[in-house]
Design a protein around this motif. Structure first.
Motif, PDB file in Angstrom:
ATOM      1  N   SER A 131       5.092  -4.348  11.921  1.00  0.00           N
ATOM      2  CA  SER A 131       5.041  -3.782  13.102  1.00  0.00           C
ATOM      3  C   SER A 131       3.957  -4.380  13.935  1.00  0.00           C
ATOM      4  O   SER A 131       4.277  -4.677  15.354  1.00  0.00           O
ATOM      5  CB  SER A 131       4.950  -2.441  13.194  1.00  0.00           C
ATOM      6  OG  SER A 131       6.198  -1.788  12.427  1.00  0.00           O
ATOM      7  N   GLN A 188       4.538  -7.712  15.208  1.00  0.00           N
ATOM      8  CA  GLN A 188       5.700  -7.794  16.057  1.00  0.00           C
ATOM      9  C   GLN A 188       5.265  -7.331  17.336  1.00  0.00           C
ATOM     10  O   GLN A 188       5.849  -7.321  18.420  1.00  0.00           O
ATOM     11  CB  GLN A 188       7.081  -7.095  15.628  1.00  0.00           C
ATOM     12  CG  GLN A 188       7.481  -7.868  14.673  1.00  0.00           C
ATOM     13  CD  GLN A 188       8.784  -7.074  13.775  1.00  0.00           C
ATOM     14  OE1 GLN A 188       8.661  -5.920  14.029  1.00  0.00           O
ATOM     15  NE2 GLN A 188       9.303  -7.909  13.107  1.00  0.00           N
ATOM     16  N   ARG A 199       0.559 -11.590  16.364  1.00  0.00           N
ATOM     17  CA  ARG A 199       1.302 -12.377  15.438  1.00  0.00           C
ATOM     18  C   ARG A 199       0.480 -13.640  15.026  1.00  0.00           C
ATOM     19  O   ARG A 199       0.356 -13.820  13.655  1.00  0.00           O
ATOM     20  CB  ARG A 199       2.606 -12.951  15.806  1.00  0.00           C
ATOM     21  CG  ARG A 199       3.346 -13.841  15.137  1.00  0.00           C
ATOM     22  CD  ARG A 199       4.900 -14.022  15.467  1.00  0.00           C
ATOM     23  NE  ARG A 199       5.549 -14.995  14.726  1.00  0.00           N
ATOM     24  CZ  ARG A 199       6.187 -14.832  13.661  1.00  0.00           C
ATOM     25  NH1 ARG A 199       6.127 -13.242  13.153  1.00  0.00           N
ATOM     26  NH2 ARG A 199       6.865 -15.679  12.839  1.00  0.00           N
TER      27      ARG A 199
END
Length: 102
Positions: A25, A28, A34
């Protein structure tokens, strides 16, 4: 101040304390986070280790880069069914028992 404004070592420290699903999570949330996860080999190793269903050996002397390389080699060998060692087992012929081994 936003989360992505923190220095990368702090973001890595935060991410390294997350459980696997929380790390997914975290990764993302945005492109910047990321990129942080993708750049850090220890975070990549932790994720791939979880996916492989394995546990880390904290007493290993290997650094994270070597650990992830070995993990990828091992997982690739499993996918291709390439075993490092093969053993031949001799079976005595017994008329009353039929063996079907392949």
């Amino acid at each position: 101040m936003n989360l992505v404004d923190l220095p990368e070592p702090i973001l890595v420290a935060v991410a390294s304390n997350l459980a696997f699903h929380d790390l997914l999570s975290f990764r993302q949330l945005c492109r910047a986070l990321r990129a942080v996860v993708c750049r850090d080999i220890a975070l990549q190793y932790a994720m791939e280790l979880h996916v492989a269903g394995m546990l880390d050996n904290p007493s290993s002397s290997l650094v994270s880069a070597d650990r992830i390389q070995e993990l990828r080699r091992t997982e690739g060998a499993w996918r291709r069914l390439e075993f490092a060692e093969r053993k031949c087992i001799r079976l005595e012929r017994n008329a009353s028992v039929i063996y079907a081994l392949k």
